[in-house]
Scaffold this motif. Structure first.
Motif, mmCIF file in Angstrom:
data_model
loop_
_atom_site.group_PDB
_atom_site.id
_atom_site.type_symbol
_atom_site.label_atom_id
_atom_site.label_comp_id
_atom_site.label_asym_id
_atom_site.label_seq_id
_atom_site.Cartn_x
_atom_site.Cartn_y
_atom_site.Cartn_z
ATOM 1 N N HIS A 84 0.804 -1.226 0.000
ATOM 2 C CA HIS A 84 0.000 0.000 0.000
ATOM 3 C C HIS A 84 0.837 1.277 0.000
ATOM 4 C CE1 HIS A 84 -3.532 2.436 0.520
ATOM 5 N NE2 HIS A 84 -3.051 2.972 1.633
ATOM 6 N N ALA A 85 2.066 1.210 0.501
ATOM 7 C CA ALA A 85 2.905 2.411 0.593
ATOM 8 C C ALA A 85 3.768 2.625 -0.647
ATOM 9 C CB ALA A 85 3.795 2.329 1.836
ATOM 10 N N CYS A 86 3.444 1.968 -1.748
ATOM 11 C CA CYS A 86 4.283 2.046 -2.949
ATOM 12 C C CYS A 86 4.281 3.418 -3.594
ATOM 13 C CB CYS A 86 3.864 0.988 -3.972
ATOM 14 S SG CYS A 86 2.246 1.298 -4.736
ATOM 15 N N GLY A 87 3.281 4.242 -3.294
ATOM 16 C CA GLY A 87 3.247 5.600 -3.815
ATOM 17 C C GLY A 87 2.619 5.761 -5.182
ATOM 18 N N SER A 88 2.056 4.696 -5.739
ATOM 19 C CA SER A 88 1.462 4.759 -7.075
ATOM 20 C C SER A 88 0.044 4.196 -7.048
ATOM 21 C CB SER A 88 2.306 3.975 -8.087
ATOM 22 O OG SER A 88 1.638 3.875 -9.334
ATOM 23 N N PRO A 89 -0.972 5.052 -7.075
ATOM 24 C CA PRO A 89 -2.354 4.569 -7.120
ATOM 25 C C PRO A 89 -2.638 3.715 -8.348
ATOM 26 C CG PRO A 89 -2.305 6.891 -6.504
ATOM 27 C CD PRO A 89 -0.921 6.520 -6.941
ATOM 28 N N ILE A 90 -2.027 4.034 -9.485
ATOM 29 C CA ILE A 90 -2.239 3.256 -10.707
ATOM 30 C C ILE A 90 -1.676 1.851 -10.539
ATOM 31 C CG2 ILE A 90 -1.612 3.055 -13.148
ATOM 32 C CD1 ILE A 90 -1.714 6.100 -13.315
ATOM 33 N N LEU A 91 -0.461 1.755 -10.001
ATOM 34 C CA LEU A 91 0.137 0.442 -9.761
ATOM 35 C C LEU A 91 -0.713 -0.367 -8.789
ATOM 36 C CD1 LEU A 91 2.420 -1.595 -10.089
ATOM 37 C CD2 LEU A 91 3.711 -0.338 -8.337
ATOM 38 N N MET A 92 -1.236 0.297 -7.760
ATOM 39 C CA MET A 92 -2.090 -0.391 -6.797
ATOM 40 C C MET A 92 -3.345 -0.938 -7.468
ATOM 41 S SD MET A 92 -1.009 -0.790 -3.705
ATOM 42 C CE MET A 92 -2.589 -1.207 -2.979
ATOM 43 N N ARG A 93 -3.949 -0.164 -8.359
ATOM 44 C CA ARG A 93 -5.171 -0.629 -9.035
ATOM 45 C C ARG A 93 -4.897 -1.871 -9.866
ATOM 46 N NH1 ARG A 93 -6.435 4.941 -9.858
ATOM 47 N NH2 ARG A 93 -5.812 4.874 -12.039
ATOM 48 N N PHE A 94 -3.781 -1.879 -10.593
ATOM 49 C CA PHE A 94 -3.447 -3.055 -11.399
ATOM 50 C C PHE A 94 -3.152 -4.260 -10.504
ATOM 51 C CE2 PHE A 94 -2.555 -0.048 -14.945
ATOM 52 C CZ PHE A 94 -3.322 -0.671 -15.914
ATOM 53 N N CYS A 95 -2.456 -4.024 -9.404
ATOM 54 C CA CYS A 95 -2.164 -5.123 -8.481
ATOM 55 C C CYS A 95 -3.447 -5.696 -7.889
ATOM 56 C CB CYS A 95 -1.236 -4.645 -7.361
ATOM 57 S SG CYS A 95 0.485 -4.398 -7.860
ATOM 58 N N GLU A 96 -4.369 -4.816 -7.516
ATOM 59 C CA GLU A 96 -5.646 -5.267 -6.949
ATOM 60 C C GLU A 96 -6.435 -6.091 -7.969
ATOM 61 O OE1 GLU A 96 -7.397 -4.854 -3.898
ATOM 62 O OE2 GLU A 96 -5.395 -4.427 -3.125
ATOM 63 N N LEU A 97 -6.447 -5.628 -9.215
ATOM 64 C CA LEU A 97 -7.178 -6.346 -10.256
ATOM 65 C C LEU A 97 -6.590 -7.738 -10.475
ATOM 66 C CD1 LEU A 97 -9.258 -6.540 -12.521
ATOM 67 C CD2 LEU A 97 -7.647 -5.349 -14.025
ATOM 68 N N LEU A 98 -5.268 -7.826 -10.590
ATOM 69 C CA LEU A 98 -4.622 -9.117 -10.817
ATOM 70 C C LEU A 98 -4.780 -10.037 -9.602
ATOM 71 C CD1 LEU A 98 -1.398 -7.849 -12.601
ATOM 72 C CD2 LEU A 98 -3.159 -9.307 -13.625
ATOM 73 N N HIS A 99 -4.728 -9.456 -8.418
ATOM 74 C CA HIS A 99 -4.928 -10.251 -7.206
ATOM 75 C C HIS A 99 -6.337 -10.847 -7.194
ATOM 76 C CE1 HIS A 99 -3.831 -11.210 -2.966
ATOM 77 N NE2 HIS A 99 -5.134 -11.231 -2.838
ATOM 78 N N SER A 100 -7.327 -10.037 -7.565
ATOM 79 C CA SER A 100 -8.712 -10.511 -7.599
ATOM 80 C C SER A 100 -8.901 -11.595 -8.659
ATOM 81 C CB SER A 100 -9.662 -9.340 -7.875
ATOM 82 O OG SER A 100 -9.662 -8.420 -6.815
ATOM 83 N N MET A 101 -8.315 -11.390 -9.841
ATOM 84 C CA MET A 101 -8.431 -12.387 -10.905
ATOM 85 C C MET A 101 -7.764 -13.694 -10.507
ATOM 86 S SD MET A 101 -7.779 -9.943 -14.240
ATOM 87 C CE MET A 101 -8.167 -11.221 -15.466
ATOM 88 N N SER A 102 -6.617 -13.594 -9.832
ATOM 89 C CA SER A 102 -5.933 -14.793 -9.356
ATOM 90 C C SER A 102 -6.742 -15.484 -8.268
ATOM 91 C CB SER A 102 -4.543 -14.407 -8.820
ATOM 92 O OG SER A 102 -3.867 -15.528 -8.303
ATOM 93 N N ASP A 103 -7.316 -14.681 -7.360
ATOM 94 C CA ASP A 103 -8.132 -15.241 -6.288
ATOM 95 C C ASP A 103 -9.346 -15.980 -6.828
ATOM 96 O OD1 ASP A 103 -6.663 -14.701 -4.092
ATOM 97 O OD2 ASP A 103 -8.012 -13.200 -3.241
ATOM 98 N N ARG A 104 -9.888 -15.491 -7.937
ATOM 99 C CA ARG A 104 -11.047 -16.169 -8.533
ATOM 100 C C ARG A 104 -10.691 -17.613 -8.882
ATOM 101 N NH1 ARG A 104 -12.838 -16.011 -14.597
ATOM 102 N NH2 ARG A 104 -14.786 -17.158 -14.489
ATOM 103 N N TYR A 105 -9.556 -17.823 -9.493
ATOM 104 C CA TYR A 105 -9.135 -19.183 -9.832
ATOM 105 C C TYR A 105 -8.955 -20.010 -8.553
ATOM 106 C CZ TYR A 105 -8.287 -18.464 -14.825
ATOM 107 O OH TYR A 105 -8.443 -18.257 -16.174
ATOM 108 N N ARG A 106 -8.284 -19.421 -7.563
ATOM 109 C CA ARG A 106 -8.026 -20.159 -6.329
ATOM 110 C C ARG A 106 -9.324 -20.521 -5.621
ATOM 111 N NH1 ARG A 106 -7.879 -18.529 -1.304
ATOM 112 N NH2 ARG A 106 -7.765 -16.310 -1.834
ATOM 113 N N ARG A 107 -10.274 -19.593 -5.574
ATOM 114 C CA ARG A 107 -11.518 -19.850 -4.854
ATOM 115 C C ARG A 107 -12.395 -20.850 -5.589
ATOM 116 N NH1 ARG A 107 -13.706 -14.231 -2.151
ATOM 117 N NH2 ARG A 107 -11.722 -13.474 -1.352
#
Length: 225
Positions: free
Chosen positions: A146-169
């Motif tokens: 969260h402290a990376c300083g880039s809201p855009i990078l955070m949004r992409f990370c959140e999206l990929l995390h969610s897409m990955s979680d979908r497969y896992r769940r």
């Protein structure tokens, strides 16, 4: 102005509710999603429903099907491998920057998130408590970067995390995380709080790869059966 705000809120509510159903596996890959069914389920007009579905199409969670319908996006080994690769690259970058830029507030937030996750993983828990683990697990990983300083990078990370979680769940929804995952979380926390960016990146990669290997094995077993 007020009417537009209400419509926007309804669109957001529909999108968030349906996104959660897809990511948690309540709506399975390939399942039909019809406008009329959603209108009755959520009690809103078709306009915010269409807009909400358009958002989920843009996120890759839905695909158009026919004139007035959609389907939950299918899963594939190729897509999962792509998601995993991009997630590792972006989360490692975000973690490196978070360790470099994060101050005392980040350290305190990270300690709190990790302790909440550790408390839960340390006890015996039932299958119906899985959503509670998911919430704490997500907060821990989110806080790490969260402290990376880039809201855009955070949004992409959140999206990929969610897409990955979908497969896992979808593929592992009946499985309780094993104790090795707990040790990986501990190692990740120790490296991040110790400001050892290189070690933290290595632990994060291994953590994502290990879960990915399990998901891939289960996908291949399904295809072979």
């Amino acid at each position: 102005m007020q009417e537009a705000s209400v419509t926007t809120n309804r669109t957001t509510d529909v999108a968030q509710a349906l996104r959660l159903e897809i990511l948690t596996g309540r709506r399975l890959p390939g399942e039909r999603v019809q406008l009329e069914g959603l209108r009755q389920e959520y009690g809103v007009s078709l306009s915010p429903i269409r807009e909400g579905l358009s958002r989920l199409v843009a996120e890759g969670l839905l695909i158009p099907s026919g004139q007035r319908g959609y389907r939950v996006a299918p899963v594939s080994i190729e897509e999962f491998l792509d998601i995993k690769t991009q997630r590792i690259d972006l989360e490692q970058k975000a973690l490196r920057e978070s360790i470099r830029l994060g101050g005392e507030d980040w350290e305190i937030a990270l300690m709190t998130a990790f302790q909440r996750l550790k408390n839960f993983e340390a006890k015996r828990w039932q299958a119906d408590e899985l959503p509670a683990w998911e919430e704490r697990h997500h907060v821990f990983h989110h806080t790490l970067i969260h402290a990376c300083g880039s809201p855009i990078l955070m949004r992409f990370c959140e999206l990929l995390h969610s897409m990955s979680d979908r497969y896992r769940r979808v593929l592992m929804k009946t499985s309780e995380p094993d104790r090795d995952v707990t040790q990986e979380h501990q190692a990740l926390f120790d490296a991040a709080l110790g400001r050892n960016a290189q070690l933290a990146e290595e632990v994060l990669r291994a953590h994502i790869e290990r879960t990915g290997a399990t998901v891939l094995r289960m996908m291949r077993e399904r295809l072979a059966s």
